[in-house]
Enzyme design. Structure first.
Site, PDB file in Angstrom:
ATOM      1  CE  LYS A  34      -3.774  -2.366   1.847  1.00  0.00           C
ATOM      2  NZ  LYS A  34      -4.330  -3.004   0.490  1.00  0.00           N
ATOM      3  CB  CYS A  35       4.413   1.654  -0.861  1.00  0.00           C
ATOM      4  SG  CYS A  35       5.753   2.781  -0.890  1.00  0.00           S
ATOM      5  N   GLY A  36       3.190   4.219  -2.395  1.00  0.00           N
ATOM      6  CA  GLY A  36       3.246   4.753  -3.689  1.00  0.00           C
ATOM      7  C   GLY A  36       4.181   4.157  -4.656  1.00  0.00           C
ATOM      8  CG  PHE A  37       8.136   3.945  -4.047  1.00  0.00           C
ATOM      9  CD1 PHE A  37       8.479   4.643  -5.182  1.00  0.00           C
ATOM     10  CD2 PHE A  37       8.458   4.547  -2.946  1.00  0.00           C
ATOM     11  CE1 PHE A  37       8.943   5.955  -5.217  1.00  0.00           C
ATOM     12  CE2 PHE A  37       9.004   5.708  -2.675  1.00  0.00           C
ATOM     13  CZ  PHE A  37       9.232   6.447  -3.759  1.00  0.00           C
ATOM     14  CB  THR A  38       2.542  -0.660  -4.412  1.00  0.00           C
ATOM     15  OG1 THR A  38       2.729  -0.433  -2.685  1.00  0.00           O
ATOM     16  CG2 THR A  38       2.170  -1.930  -4.449  1.00  0.00           C
TER      17      THR A  38
END
Length: 158
Positions: A34-38
């Site tokens: 659930k990360c912007g980098f996912t």
């Protein structure tokens, strides 16, 4: 000393020695769902597919230490990665990558490849460590480094 001295748990809970990856070039990544980098999972999977037959692997280690961005259990994480990004590279049980409870592998990685200005702490999800065929840490990459930007370094080690 190399990464091969460490043991960890696969995402299904089975213990494994990193000796199983001896002789391979590896990209070790602390991940989160659930990360912007996912979306980097897609790029990591592409690298894995492109170079796995030449002796390359990606080793994914979910971590929930950064704003709770990996809240699920291992079954949920595994399903998420497979369904959303087609991940087929090895994934492991959740670990801490910083602090007093950091997995010894990540303590080793940060000691041998410090970040900007010598900082040893991992600051965010999707920090990447490139390891050569002998288990030596070669380079550390910031979370914002896209997997495709690591391809030339991987090719040089293969």
């Amino acid at each position: 000393m190399s990464i091969y001295k460490f043991h960890t748990n696969k995402i299904n809970g089975d213990e494994i020695s990193l000796e199983n990856y001896e002789g391979q070039v590896a990209l070790i990544v602390n991940t989160a769902s659930k990360c912007g980098f996912t979306p980097q999972y897609m790029g990591l999977q592409n690298l894995y597919e492109q170079y796995k037959d030449q002796g390359f692997t990606v080793l994914g280690f979910p971590c929930n230490q950064f704003m709770g961005q990996e809240p699920g259990d291992e079954l949920e994480i595994d399903a998420f990665c497979r369904l959303n990004y087609g991940v087929s590279f090895p994934m492991f049980a959740k670990v801490d990558v910083k602090g007093k409870d950091a997995h010894p592998l990540f303590t080793y990685l940060t000691e041998h490849a410090p970040g900007v200005m010598g900082s040893k702490a991992i600051k965010w999800n999707f920090t990447k460590f490139l390891v050569d065929r002998n288990g030596n840490v070669v380079k550390r990459y910031a979370p914002q480094t896209k997997p495709i930007e690591i391809a030339d370094d991987i090719k040089n080690l293969l």
